[in-house]
Enzyme design. Structure first.
Site, PDB file in Angstrom:
ATOM      1  N   SER A 239      44.111  42.694  38.665  1.00  0.00           N
ATOM      2  CA  SER A 239      44.053  41.367  38.064  1.00  0.00           C
ATOM      3  C   SER A 239      42.784  40.686  38.540  1.00  0.00           C
ATOM      4  CB  SER A 239      45.292  40.555  38.468  1.00  0.00           C
ATOM      5  OG  SER A 239      45.287  39.260  37.903  1.00  0.00           O
ATOM      6  N   CYS A 240      42.411  39.597  37.870  1.00  0.00           N
ATOM      7  CA  CYS A 240      41.239  38.801  38.278  1.00  0.00           C
ATOM      8  C   CYS A 240      41.392  37.424  37.674  1.00  0.00           C
ATOM      9  CB  CYS A 240      39.947  39.499  37.842  1.00  0.00           C
ATOM     10  SG  CYS A 240      39.791  39.722  36.047  1.00  0.00           S
ATOM     11  N   GLY A 241      40.301  36.816  37.244  1.00  0.00           N
ATOM     12  CA  GLY A 241      40.390  35.501  36.626  1.00  0.00           C
ATOM     13  C   GLY A 241      40.857  35.548  35.186  1.00  0.00           C
ATOM     14  N   GLY A 243      40.800  38.965  33.350  1.00  0.00           N
ATOM     15  CA  GLY A 243      40.918  40.357  32.903  1.00  0.00           C
ATOM     16  C   GLY A 243      39.611  41.107  32.780  1.00  0.00           C
ATOM     17  N   TRP A 268      44.720  35.797  36.046  1.00  0.00           N
ATOM     18  CA  TRP A 268      45.056  34.516  36.660  1.00  0.00           C
ATOM     19  C   TRP A 268      45.052  33.361  35.671  1.00  0.00           C
ATOM     20  CZ3 TRP A 268      47.676  33.594  40.744  1.00  0.00           C
ATOM     21  CH2 TRP A 268      47.746  32.300  41.240  1.00  0.00           C
TER      22      TRP A 268
END
Length: 282
Positions: A239-241, A243, A268
């Site tokens: 995951s990240c901010g 994708g 996120w």
């Protein structure tokens, strides 16, 4: 392709194959809105000869407010055909940062069933630093013929993430900065809270890239995941901010031999905007 990583090609290989009819070079650059940069305008001004531009925000699910979510397989096929891409071509993706957004495009092609898709190690900065050719000439495109085979099992949605945080055999690994993950630094998107999913681990994607913009060696990356407490024997969801840089983790994990991988497409931005999400902070 590359000896160091099965998903990377080096600049020397790419320059030698620029004129190959079976190779399609793709500029997969993208920038955060706050950077106020236009990746397509930058591509038009300067790109690797013969390359085409992949619009991450345009080749996406346009029915949602979430940024650059995966499109349907049918929409993806139509879009990449307009880029001259057909099944059976070898696709090489680069970006203007070195390795930042190209892995997201690589992952997308992989999700859509493409096997021969690779990333230019070091991207455009390394290419230019070595004095290799760039141009502002418009690439002449012949429409391709593409059929997608969507790998649903490699894409995670919000409902699946709500379940995943309670499954002992699943690790969630977040690519954002440590401050954003801990909840001590703000998110770059206005109105979005920082913090983390319960039980998630943090491996900032920037730490997997060396000073030249290339992916670090396999054993160095393996140790970084281990140092972050990641159990590499489990199924891992990145995951990240939004994708994008989660795919840098996916690339690294695949490189070091992790077989069961998923990517949270909404990441996120979706998690923090949902009332039923649980957010932890320091």
């Amino acid at each position: 392709m590359g000896e160091r990583n099965k998903w990377l090609v080096d600049t020397e290989w790419l320059e030698a194959h620029l004129d190959s009819p079976d190779v399609v070079v793709v500029d997969g650059s993208w920038h955060m809105p706050a950077e106020e940069r236009d990746p397509e305008a930058e591509y038009n001004a300067e790109h690797i000869p013969g390359s085409v531009f992949f619009d991450l925000d345009g080749i996406a699910d346009l029915t949602t407010d979430l940024p650059h979510m995966l499109p349907t397989s049918e929409a993806f096929a139509k879009a990449v055909e307009q880029l001259g891409i057909s099944n059976g071509k070898t696709i090489i993706i680069y970006d203007v940062a070195g390795i930042r957004t190209a892995p997201r495009i690589w992952w997308t092609f992989r999700i859509m069933g493409v096997e021969d898709v690779y990333i230019l190690d070091g991207g455009l900065p390394k290419w230019k630093a070595e004095g290799r050719p760039v141009t502002d000439e418009t690439t002449i495109i012949t429409k391709g013929k593409f059929a997608a085979r969507f790998d649903r099992g490699a894409v995670c949605n919000h409902a699946e993430m709500l379940r995943a945080i309670d499954i002992p055999d699943v690790e969630v690994v977040d690519a954002r900065s440590n401050g954003r993950w801990r909840g001590t630094d703000p998110e770059p998107r206005p109105g979005l809270s920082s913090g983390r999913m319960p039980g998630s681990k943090n491996v900032p994607f920037v730490g997997l890239i060396d000073e030249s913009g290339c992916l670090k060696d396999t054993e160095v990356m393996r140790q970084q995941f281990l140092d972050a407490g990641v159990d590499l024997s489990k199924r891992i969801i990145t995951s990240c901010g939004s994708g994008v840089t989660a795919a840098v983790l996916t690339l690294a994990l695949d490189t070091i031999g992790v077989k069961s991988l998923g990517l949270y497409d909404g990441s996120w931005t979706e998690w923090a905007s949902r009332e039923d999400s649980i957010i932890e902070r320091d």
